[in-house]
Write a protein that holds these residues in place. Structure first.
Motif, mmCIF file in Angstrom:
data_model
loop_
_atom_site.group_PDB
_atom_site.id
_atom_site.type_symbol
_atom_site.label_atom_id
_atom_site.label_comp_id
_atom_site.label_asym_id
_atom_site.label_seq_id
_atom_site.Cartn_x
_atom_site.Cartn_y
_atom_site.Cartn_z
ATOM 1 N N LEU A 1 0.869 -1.331 -0.035
ATOM 2 C CA LEU A 1 -0.072 -0.061 0.095
ATOM 3 C C LEU A 1 0.986 1.270 0.076
ATOM 4 O O LEU A 1 0.616 2.277 -0.557
ATOM 5 C CB LEU A 1 -1.002 0.162 1.164
ATOM 6 N N VAL A 2 1.981 1.313 0.755
ATOM 7 C CA VAL A 2 3.002 2.338 0.848
ATOM 8 C C VAL A 2 3.494 2.497 -0.574
ATOM 9 O O VAL A 2 3.404 3.596 -1.398
ATOM 10 C CB VAL A 2 4.212 1.984 1.745
ATOM 11 N N ALA A 3 4.000 1.271 -1.328
ATOM 12 C CA ALA A 3 4.591 1.605 -2.507
ATOM 13 C C ALA A 3 3.453 1.889 -3.611
ATOM 14 O O ALA A 3 3.936 2.889 -4.340
ATOM 15 C CB ALA A 3 5.108 0.173 -2.977
ATOM 16 N N SER A 4 2.397 1.612 -3.362
ATOM 17 C CA SER A 4 1.296 1.958 -4.541
ATOM 18 C C SER A 4 0.858 3.339 -4.413
ATOM 19 O O SER A 4 0.625 4.123 -5.462
ATOM 20 C CB SER A 4 0.002 1.037 -4.303
ATOM 21 N N ALA A 5 1.157 3.998 -3.324
ATOM 22 C CA ALA A 5 0.937 5.536 -3.032
ATOM 23 C C ALA A 5 1.994 6.366 -3.844
ATOM 24 O O ALA A 5 1.691 7.493 -4.323
ATOM 25 C CB ALA A 5 0.918 5.978 -1.658
#
Length: 124
Positions: free
Chosen positions: A115-119
């Motif tokens: 989720l962090v990476a997708s942001a």
């Protein structure tokens, strides 16, 4: 919504359903029947199941990107494995079964990392 988002919504709703049902069972049906340590495992399993079900549900309902859906699936998978091993130990499974629990925790962490990476991803 896409079919994968629909499946994620269904899976997270099932996770939430079972967390509520098993939490209630632990609070009422197991009261005084399991040790304080086992009760703690039960409560932890329920908490992690509910929190991660809500997060994954939000992801699924928002027609998220492929990367956020992957994170949502990791949250569902990891928390289900994590909680299942704790519930099993609370009900008398051998203590070595707890060696499986951290695998679920690592999968949950991977979900949050996705989720962090997708942001920070500019494209799907």
């Amino acid at each position: 919504m896409s079919k994968t988002s629909d499946l994620l919504v269904a899976a997270s709703a099932c996770l939430g359903f079972f967390a509520v049902a098993l939490g209630a069972f632990g609070a009422h049906g197991l009261e005084g029947k399991i040790s304080a340590e086992a009760q703690g495992w039960w409560e932890t399993a329920t908490l992690y199941g509910l929190v991660h079900a809500a997060a994954a549900l939000a992801i699924g309902l928002n027609a998220a990107t492929r990367w956020t859906r992957r994170g949502g699936w990791a949250l569902v998978t990891g928390s289900a494995l994590f909680a299942a091993t704790l519930y099993a130990m609370a009900l008398g499974a051998p203590r070595w079964f707890g060696a499986i629990t951290p695998i679920g925790g690592v999968i949950m962490l991977a979900g949050w990392a996705l989720l962090v990476a997708s942001a920070f991803r500019s494209t799907d």
